[in-house]
Motif scaffolding. Structure first.
Motif, mmCIF file in Angstrom:
data_model
loop_
_atom_site.group_PDB
_atom_site.id
_atom_site.type_symbol
_atom_site.label_atom_id
_atom_site.label_comp_id
_atom_site.label_asym_id
_atom_site.label_seq_id
_atom_site.Cartn_x
_atom_site.Cartn_y
_atom_site.Cartn_z
ATOM 1 N N ALA A 33 0.852 -1.011 0.031
ATOM 2 C CA ALA A 33 -0.155 0.053 -0.039
ATOM 3 C C ALA A 33 0.832 1.276 0.069
ATOM 4 N N ILE A 34 0.315 2.336 -0.641
ATOM 5 C CA ILE A 34 1.118 3.396 -0.562
ATOM 6 C C ILE A 34 0.501 4.707 -0.002
ATOM 7 N N GLY A 35 1.374 5.626 0.620
ATOM 8 C CA GLY A 35 0.610 6.791 1.258
ATOM 9 C C GLY A 35 1.451 7.884 1.048
ATOM 10 N N TRP A 36 0.892 9.020 1.419
ATOM 11 C CA TRP A 36 1.484 10.245 1.496
ATOM 12 C C TRP A 36 1.167 10.961 2.995
ATOM 13 N N PHE A 37 2.042 11.165 3.335
ATOM 14 C CA PHE A 37 2.067 11.914 4.941
ATOM 15 C C PHE A 37 2.524 13.436 4.985
ATOM 16 N N ARG A 38 2.161 13.986 5.984
ATOM 17 C CA ARG A 38 2.962 15.586 5.839
ATOM 18 C C ARG A 38 3.053 16.024 7.418
ATOM 19 N N GLN A 39 4.006 16.795 7.613
ATOM 20 C CA GLN A 39 3.981 17.393 8.876
ATOM 21 C C GLN A 39 4.480 18.836 8.845
ATOM 22 N N ALA A 40 3.597 19.633 9.363
ATOM 23 C CA ALA A 40 3.673 21.104 9.389
ATOM 24 C C ALA A 40 4.610 21.185 11.010
ATOM 25 N N PRO A 41 5.186 22.551 10.763
ATOM 26 C CA PRO A 41 5.881 23.029 11.949
ATOM 27 C C PRO A 41 5.098 22.802 13.347
ATOM 28 N N LYS A 43 3.516 20.530 14.430
ATOM 29 C CA LYS A 43 2.192 19.573 14.414
ATOM 30 C C LYS A 43 2.787 18.245 14.326
ATOM 31 N N LYS A 44 1.837 17.302 14.588
ATOM 32 C CA LYS A 44 1.966 15.703 14.383
ATOM 33 C C LYS A 44 2.051 15.437 12.822
ATOM 34 N N ARG A 45 2.887 14.356 12.389
ATOM 35 C CA ARG A 45 2.617 13.882 11.123
ATOM 36 C C ARG A 45 1.316 13.467 11.050
ATOM 37 N N GLU A 46 0.849 13.664 9.817
ATOM 38 C CA GLU A 46 -0.411 13.227 9.463
ATOM 39 C C GLU A 46 -0.666 12.464 8.180
ATOM 40 N N GLY A 47 -1.686 11.569 7.986
ATOM 41 C CA GLY A 47 -1.624 11.033 6.827
ATOM 42 C C GLY A 47 -2.693 11.713 6.007
ATOM 43 N N VAL A 48 -2.219 12.007 4.739
ATOM 44 C CA VAL A 48 -2.896 12.817 3.925
ATOM 45 C C VAL A 48 -3.776 12.094 2.937
ATOM 46 N N SER A 49 -3.006 10.853 2.249
ATOM 47 C CA SER A 49 -3.836 10.279 1.359
ATOM 48 C C SER A 49 -3.016 8.563 1.402
ATOM 49 N N CYS A 50 -3.829 7.487 1.304
ATOM 50 C CA CYS A 50 -3.309 6.209 1.105
ATOM 51 C C CYS A 50 -4.023 5.414 0.179
ATOM 52 N N GLN A 54 -4.445 -3.417 -4.226
ATOM 53 C CA GLN A 54 -4.559 -4.906 -3.939
ATOM 54 C C GLN A 54 -6.346 -4.820 -3.651
ATOM 55 N N TYR A 55 -6.712 -4.062 -2.750
ATOM 56 C CA TYR A 55 -8.036 -3.790 -2.297
ATOM 57 C C TYR A 55 -8.943 -2.970 -2.929
ATOM 58 N N ASP A 56 -8.342 -2.080 -4.055
ATOM 59 C CA ASP A 56 -8.913 -1.078 -4.749
ATOM 60 C C ASP A 56 -9.539 0.098 -3.693
ATOM 61 N N ARG A 57 -8.816 0.262 -2.668
ATOM 62 C CA ARG A 57 -9.409 1.252 -1.890
ATOM 63 C C ARG A 57 -8.462 2.473 -1.554
ATOM 64 N N THR A 58 -8.881 3.546 -1.579
ATOM 65 C CA THR A 58 -8.336 4.946 -1.359
ATOM 66 C C THR A 58 -8.772 5.598 -0.353
ATOM 67 N N TYR A 59 -7.779 6.240 0.439
ATOM 68 C CA TYR A 59 -8.148 7.198 1.547
ATOM 69 C C TYR A 59 -7.774 8.660 1.361
ATOM 70 N N TYR A 60 -8.215 9.637 1.759
ATOM 71 C CA TYR A 60 -8.208 11.032 1.680
ATOM 72 C C TYR A 60 -8.625 11.648 2.932
ATOM 73 N N SER A 61 -7.507 12.467 3.770
ATOM 74 C CA SER A 61 -8.021 13.063 4.942
ATOM 75 C C SER A 61 -9.190 14.116 4.456
ATOM 76 N N ASP A 62 -9.903 14.538 5.351
ATOM 77 C CA ASP A 62 -10.991 15.563 4.955
ATOM 78 C C ASP A 62 -10.502 16.844 4.561
ATOM 79 N N ARG A 67 -9.349 17.679 -3.603
ATOM 80 C CA ARG A 67 -8.290 18.533 -4.116
ATOM 81 C C ARG A 67 -6.996 17.751 -4.568
ATOM 82 N N PHE A 68 -6.856 16.866 -3.709
ATOM 83 C CA PHE A 68 -5.500 16.044 -3.913
ATOM 84 C C PHE A 68 -5.997 14.607 -4.672
ATOM 85 N N THR A 69 -4.940 14.045 -5.391
ATOM 86 C CA THR A 69 -5.146 12.782 -5.937
ATOM 87 C C THR A 69 -4.039 11.928 -5.805
ATOM 88 N N ILE A 70 -4.089 10.686 -5.238
ATOM 89 C CA ILE A 70 -3.011 9.775 -5.076
ATOM 90 C C ILE A 70 -2.921 8.729 -6.017
#
Length: 128
Positions: A33-41, A43-50, A54-62, A67-70
């Motif tokens: 599975a692949i993912g993009w995370f981000r961390q602002a000064p 702040k905690k690192r957060e999952g942006v999109s994963c 294999q399961y044809d599933r995608t997640y985006y943070s609210d 706006r973003f596409t993985i």
């Protein structure tokens, strides 16, 4: 040696676009599975999109949904994050990551399964 090399960050005006890339070597991207995370000064690192192909599933943070596409190009062993309509609050260091496939994209959501591999970060700065 496994390497995840992120690129594509930079300075962009609010409303603009960026396309982050992460070239993976030393393993087959479609085994993970692949993912993009981000961390602002400050702040905690957060999952942006994963995504789990294999399961044809995608997640985006609210905060980035709509706006973003993985995506990924498994033939090139490269993953992407297309960022459109960026906002100043998107300013952060962005990290690519690999994890286990799961039907609930657990790398980005509860139970927040640990990331197996991290890439180095790429800075994204959005000016207002």
């Amino acid at each position: 040696e496994v390497q995840l090399q992120a690129s594509g960050g930079g300075l962009v005006q609010a409303g603009g676009s960026l396309n982050l890339s992460c070239a993976v070597s030393g393993l087959n991207l479609d085994d993970y599975a692949i993912g993009w995370f981000r961390q602002a000064p400050g702040k905690k690192r957060e999952g942006v999109s994963c995504m789990s192909t294999q399961y044809d599933r995608t997640y985006y943070s609210d905060s980035v949904k709509g706006r973003f596409t993985i995506s990924s190009d498994n033939a090139k062993n490269t993953m992407f994050l297309q960022m459109n309509s960026v906002k100043p609050e998107d300013t952060a260091v962005y990290y690519c990551a690999l994890g286990n496939h799961s039907p609930i994209i657990s790398m980005c959501q509860v139970p927040y399964e640990p990331v197996a591999r991290w890439g180095q970060g790429t800075q994204v700065t959005v000016s207002s």
